[in-house]
Design a protein around this motif. Structure first.
Motif, PDB file in Angstrom:
ATOM      1  N   PHE A 118      46.111  50.556  35.668  1.00 45.83           N
ATOM      2  CA  PHE A 118      45.590  50.122  36.746  1.00 45.83           C
ATOM      3  C   PHE A 118      46.269  48.894  37.491  1.00 45.83           C
ATOM      4  O   PHE A 118      46.998  48.183  36.429  1.00 45.83           O
ATOM      5  N   ALA A 119      46.072  48.656  38.623  1.00 41.97           N
ATOM      6  CA  ALA A 119      46.636  47.565  39.394  1.00 41.97           C
ATOM      7  C   ALA A 119      46.039  46.335  39.086  1.00 41.97           C
ATOM      8  O   ALA A 119      44.640  46.381  38.936  1.00 41.97           O
ATOM      9  N   ARG A 120      46.604  45.107  39.086  1.00 41.49           N
ATOM     10  CA  ARG A 120      46.176  43.916  38.923  1.00 41.49           C
ATOM     11  C   ARG A 120      44.908  43.421  37.860  1.00 41.49           C
ATOM     12  O   ARG A 120      44.098  43.130  38.059  1.00 41.49           O
ATOM     13  N   PRO A 121      45.596  43.716  36.554  1.00 41.59           N
ATOM     14  CA  PRO A 121      44.722  43.730  35.353  1.00 41.59           C
ATOM     15  C   PRO A 121      44.103  42.423  35.073  1.00 41.59           C
ATOM     16  O   PRO A 121      43.235  42.084  34.294  1.00 41.59           O
ATOM     17  N   LEU A 122      44.977  41.202  35.428  1.00 41.94           N
ATOM     18  CA  LEU A 122      44.693  39.802  35.393  1.00 41.94           C
ATOM     19  C   LEU A 122      44.047  39.145  36.469  1.00 41.94           C
ATOM     20  O   LEU A 122      44.128  37.748  36.499  1.00 41.94           O
ATOM     21  N   SER A 123      43.504  39.964  37.468  1.00 43.03           N
ATOM     22  CA  SER A 123      42.888  39.162  38.614  1.00 43.03           C
ATOM     23  C   SER A 123      41.905  38.531  38.215  1.00 43.03           C
ATOM     24  O   SER A 123      41.275  37.363  39.035  1.00 43.03           O
ATOM     25  N   PHE A 124      41.127  38.638  36.994  1.00 42.17           N
ATOM     26  CA  PHE A 124      39.768  38.020  36.845  1.00 42.17           C
ATOM     27  C   PHE A 124      40.058  36.403  36.509  1.00 42.17           C
ATOM     28  O   PHE A 124      39.009  35.695  36.659  1.00 42.17           O
ATOM     29  N   LEU A 125      41.150  36.223  36.238  1.00 43.74           N
ATOM     30  CA  LEU A 125      41.487  34.993  35.939  1.00 43.74           C
ATOM     31  C   LEU A 125      41.213  33.810  36.785  1.00 43.74           C
ATOM     32  O   LEU A 125      40.923  32.789  36.720  1.00 43.74           O
ATOM     33  N   ARG A 126      41.785  34.011  38.096  1.00 38.94           N
ATOM     34  CA  ARG A 126      41.492  33.300  39.194  1.00 38.94           C
ATOM     35  C   ARG A 126      40.020  33.073  39.610  1.00 38.94           C
ATOM     36  O   ARG A 126      39.693  31.881  39.763  1.00 38.94           O
ATOM     37  N   GLU A 127      39.345  33.900  39.608  1.00 42.51           N
ATOM     38  CA  GLU A 127      37.701  33.774  39.875  1.00 42.51           C
ATOM     39  C   GLU A 127      37.121  33.256  38.817  1.00 42.51           C
ATOM     40  O   GLU A 127      36.105  32.326  38.863  1.00 42.51           O
ATOM     41  N   GLN A 128      37.414  33.506  37.607  1.00 45.26           N
ATOM     42  CA  GLN A 128      36.881  32.632  36.448  1.00 45.26           C
ATOM     43  C   GLN A 128      36.995  31.232  36.363  1.00 45.26           C
ATOM     44  O   GLN A 128      36.235  30.537  36.301  1.00 45.26           O
ATOM     45  N   GLY A 129      38.052  30.800  36.844  1.00 44.86           N
ATOM     46  CA  GLY A 129      38.477  29.472  37.019  1.00 44.86           C
ATOM     47  C   GLY A 129      37.461  28.590  37.959  1.00 44.86           C
ATOM     48  O   GLY A 129      37.474  27.479  38.042  1.00 44.86           O
ATOM     49  N   GLY A 130      37.174  29.451  38.894  1.00 43.74           N
ATOM     50  CA  GLY A 130      36.248  28.533  39.847  1.00 43.74           C
ATOM     51  C   GLY A 130      34.877  28.626  39.670  1.00 43.74           C
ATOM     52  O   GLY A 130      34.091  27.998  40.556  1.00 43.74           O
ATOM     53  N   ARG A 131      34.377  28.948  38.706  1.00 45.42           N
ATOM     54  CA  ARG A 131      32.995  28.870  38.410  1.00 45.42           C
ATOM     55  C   ARG A 131      32.489  27.600  38.114  1.00 45.42           C
ATOM     56  O   ARG A 131      33.290  26.517  37.700  1.00 45.42           O
ATOM     57  N   GLY A 132      31.261  27.459  38.756  1.00 44.39           N
ATOM     58  CA  GLY A 132      30.899  25.987  38.651  1.00 44.39           C
ATOM     59  C   GLY A 132      29.556  25.690  37.487  1.00 44.39           C
ATOM     60  O   GLY A 132      29.829  26.540  36.266  1.00 44.39           O
ATOM     61  N   VAL A 133      28.520  25.332  37.745  1.00 45.37           N
ATOM     62  CA  VAL A 133      27.462  25.024  36.718  1.00 45.37           C
ATOM     63  C   VAL A 133      26.361  25.973  37.105  1.00 45.37           C
ATOM     64  O   VAL A 133      25.721  25.717  38.106  1.00 45.37           O
ATOM     65  N   GLN A 134      26.074  26.856  36.182  1.00 44.18           N
ATOM     66  CA  GLN A 134      24.844  27.889  36.363  1.00 44.18           C
ATOM     67  C   GLN A 134      23.701  27.155  36.105  1.00 44.18           C
ATOM     68  O   GLN A 134      23.507  26.130  35.315  1.00 44.18           O
TER      69      GLN A 134
END
Length: 423
Positions: A212-228
């Motif tokens: 699969f292409a871009r297997p580590l793409s999740f790291l960028r979005e995970q870092g932007g999470r706020g306070v649920q």
């Protein structure tokens, strides 16, 4: 060879209970559109979000630039698996596979609990715990990742290599199963479990990166999470609304988060508490001197509880993780976590009232919604503190008695001891 001693009566009762409770959960799933059940909010994640990701993954790429994709690459095969069942819609196949994994987990807990000196309470907890969350467990892939963590712990006692490999697979799906290796018995068992986890994880990650292409793409979005809104920090901010705090709730990163002044400070505090929790767990690992068959189980539950309550996100499906780990603890008669398991069940019941039944009150920050989340999170916080205290006490030698000489510091434990001693 010693074979498990299975008593037909209790096992048949558990099997019948599993069938009845899962039939009820399926009925609730069919009637998910009811206003009391959230008006379709529970199942929407599967038939809208998971199906979309399935289409992207089927073309050989992870969902890069998708703010909702925040999962490690191991989640890809899990979300692709329903496509292996012909003649069913994606939703039907997903639920069928979830039920199959659920049944396999229950069977593994029964098999372990039926052994001499063990207990079937763990299987009973897994049978009765998930239905407290209504049909939610059938509409999330957390049952699958919990199954990997449960099987890892159950296998580790006799086959630490298999336990390490299963933990690595779970970590590639949703990170947290890596914590189940924290309580691996010292010496050769730890070296085998941790080394096989590292090798297996690296091999599978390499395979996924090749497929699969871009297997580590999740790291960028995970870092932007706020306070649920359902986290401890979110509960504090929601209560602050009644004192004039001007923030509001918004849908971001696949969850309802709070935005406004001081949110970043609360998120930073959550991360600091998570780091402190990790430090406490490392300290326990180094200072522990007594190990029993229950220690790896108790340590896994305590670790995941601490990481859950200090997280910026406490989604309702996180409760599935805690039920599974508590069930493993209860397969041992030497566990220190029985009261913790009761608190987790109570927190599950309150989680269901919060979502989906009264989620509008929680999002709007009404007094009833705030008090509901305060009660649920208070139970989780109490469970986390009690769990760690009991874990610590169980691993220390009685007053006036030296630590057993049969468990010297070795390998990773010696390294941790040196690091903590020089800090």
């Amino acid at each position: 060879m010693n074979r498990p001693r299975v008593t037909p009566g209790p096992v048949l009762t558990l099997a019948a209970s599993w069938v009845c409770t899962r039939a009820l959960m399926l009925w609730l799933l069919v009637h998910d559109g009811s206003r009391l059940l959230g008006g379709g909010a529970v199942t929407r994640e599967v038939w809208r979000l998971y199906v979309h990701w399935y289409g992207v993954l089927a073309h050989g790429s992870f969902p890069a630039h998708d703010t909702l994709w925040q999962y490690p690459p191991g989640a890809g095969p899990v979300l692709l698996a329903p496509g292996l069942l012909p003649g069913l819609t994606y939703f039907q196949a997903f639920v069928a596979l979830t039920l199959a994994v659920d049944a396999a987990t229950a069977a593994a807990l029964v098999r372990t609990g039926a052994r001499p000196g063990r207990s079937l309470l763990g299987a009973a907890l897994w049978t009765g715990g998930p239905p407290l969350l209504l049909h939610l467990p059938l509409a999330r892939y957390d049952v699958q990742v919990t199954a990997l963590a449960v099987l890892s712990l159950l296998a580790s006692a006799r086959r630490p290599r298999a336990g390490g490999a299963l933990a690595a697979l779970g970590a590639l799906v949703k990170v947290w199963p890596a914590l189940v290796l924290l309580g691996a018995p010292r010496g050769r068992a730890t070296r085998r479990a941790w080394s096989w986890a590292a090798v297996s994880g690296a091999a599978v990650l390499g395979l996924l990166a090749a497929l699969f292409a871009r297997p580590l793409s999740f790291l960028r979005e995970q870092g932007g999470r706020g306070v649920q809104i359902e986290s401890l920090g979110g509960t504090a901010l929601n209560l602050a609304r009644h004192a004039g705090w001007p923030g509001r709730a918004r849908y971001r990163y696949g969850a309802i988060e709070l935005t406004g002044p001081h949110v970043h400070a609360v998120a930073t505090a959550s991360l600091a508490l998570t780091a402190a929790a990790f430090g406490l767990l490392l300290l326990w690992r180094v200072r522990a001197r007594r190990w029993s068959e229950a220690t790896p189980y108790d340590a896994a539950l305590s670790a995941v509880l601490l990481f859950t309550v200090t997280s910026r996100v406490i989604s309702p499906q996180y409760m599935i993780w805690l039920i599974g780990l508590a069930a493993v603890c209860l397969t041992s008669r030497r566990t220190s976590q029985r009261l913790v398991a009761v608190l987790i069940l109570a927190a599950c019941a309150l989680s269901t009232v919060a979502f989906p039944m009264c989620y509008r009150e929680v999002v709007d920050g009404t007094w009833s919604g705030c008090l509901l989340m305060l009660a649920r999170n208070g139970l989780l916080a109490a469970a986390a503190v009690l769990s760690f205290v009991r874990l610590w006490r169980a691993a220390r030698p009685p007053a006036g008695k030296p630590a057993p000489a049969t468990q010297p510091l070795a390998g990773p434990d010696r390294l941790l001891d040196r690091v903590l001693s020089t800090s």
